[in-house]
Scaffold this active site. Sequence first.
Site, PDB file in Angstrom:
ATOM      1  N   GLY A 178       0.745  -1.250   0.000  1.00 34.84           N
ATOM      2  CA  GLY A 178       0.000   0.000   0.000  1.00 34.84           C
ATOM      3  C   GLY A 178       0.773   1.298   0.000  1.00 34.84           C
ATOM      4  N   CYS A 183      -0.951   3.465  -5.667  1.00 35.44           N
ATOM      5  CA  CYS A 183      -1.625   2.313  -5.056  1.00 35.44           C
ATOM      6  C   CYS A 183      -2.705   2.802  -4.104  1.00 35.44           C
ATOM      7  CB  CYS A 183      -0.606   1.465  -4.295  1.00 35.44           C
ATOM      8  SG  CYS A 183      -1.318   0.026  -3.473  1.00 35.44           S
TER       9      CYS A 183
END
Length: 348
Positions: A178, A183
Amino acid sequence: MRIENEPKLDFKDVLIRPKRSTLSSRSEVDINHTFRFLHTGRTWTGFPLIAANMDVTGTIPMARALAGFGAMVALHKYYPPEDLIAFFREGEGARNTFYTIGTNEADWEKFALVKRQVAVPFICLDVANGYTERFVEMVAQAREQNPDSVIMAGNVVTGDMTEALLLAGADIVKVGIGPGSVCTTRKMTGVGYPQLSAVIECADAAHGLKGQVCADGGCTVPGDIAKAYGGGADFVMLGGMLAGHDECEGEIRHEERGGERVPVSMVFYGMSSDTAMNKYSGGVAKYRASEGKTVEVPYRGPVDATMQEITGGVRSMMTYIGATKLKEVPKRTTFVRVGAQLNTVFGG
């Protein structure tokens, strides 16, 4: 349910404390590092930075450009086999390049076709979620079938899974869930781990087994790369910091200026974005959601100037802490918790 109360840190939460040093110039430091890999016994020497296996940055032109800096590239997995065979038959650039494989059968079939024609010294086994039993089995299978190749596998963010992947056959474990600039996994799933703490904890686990880790994501400036090395990362993988260059394969947007059509920006997107899934998978499957975004980054010309900034920043960090060699950096790093890093009176 349980709560871990110990603070976990990102790159923005710390600075590196300077130390008294005998170094007087950045030219005195060595940013190359020699590694001996756990399962193959092979060695590699170079500047341990890797362009991410995204289809914009993980390109053959990027591999050729970064080879001049001793750095590496993980090629994206969408090249046709004939292009990969031709590239891996080359010399220096191919020796610093990872071949990327995903989880689907077509990836493995293409890899088998390429491998029958050329040697593939570095393999990147890439999934978003490295915590599944299936992925551990895939790493073990790859090791059994490729005993002489260096294998990088991920992504994970905890020491236990770092150890599991190394024991299954990985030489390098890719760390990060993440933190990437395009993202949205943390936004969509609530899952993740602050990147600096993930690197520190995974590196500690890996080094106990004589393996390595690659910090994947979260770096926005050269100082973040320096902090990743300080936290124990053996390799650092970059996506957004290498986007927007001539060596990328993203769509370039142009504007008319003074009667000329000039490049101004490049499209950059996450590999779990709807842009990528529409391009390669016929759209977002009904059982999942997009976990990436699509942005435009400024056009930045050849990557050489950016690499000069990165290597210069790492060299300067080493002089501040008295590290002559890159491998000395973690031992000479003390992180200081901060509330702010930069004076932003004139902008970021």
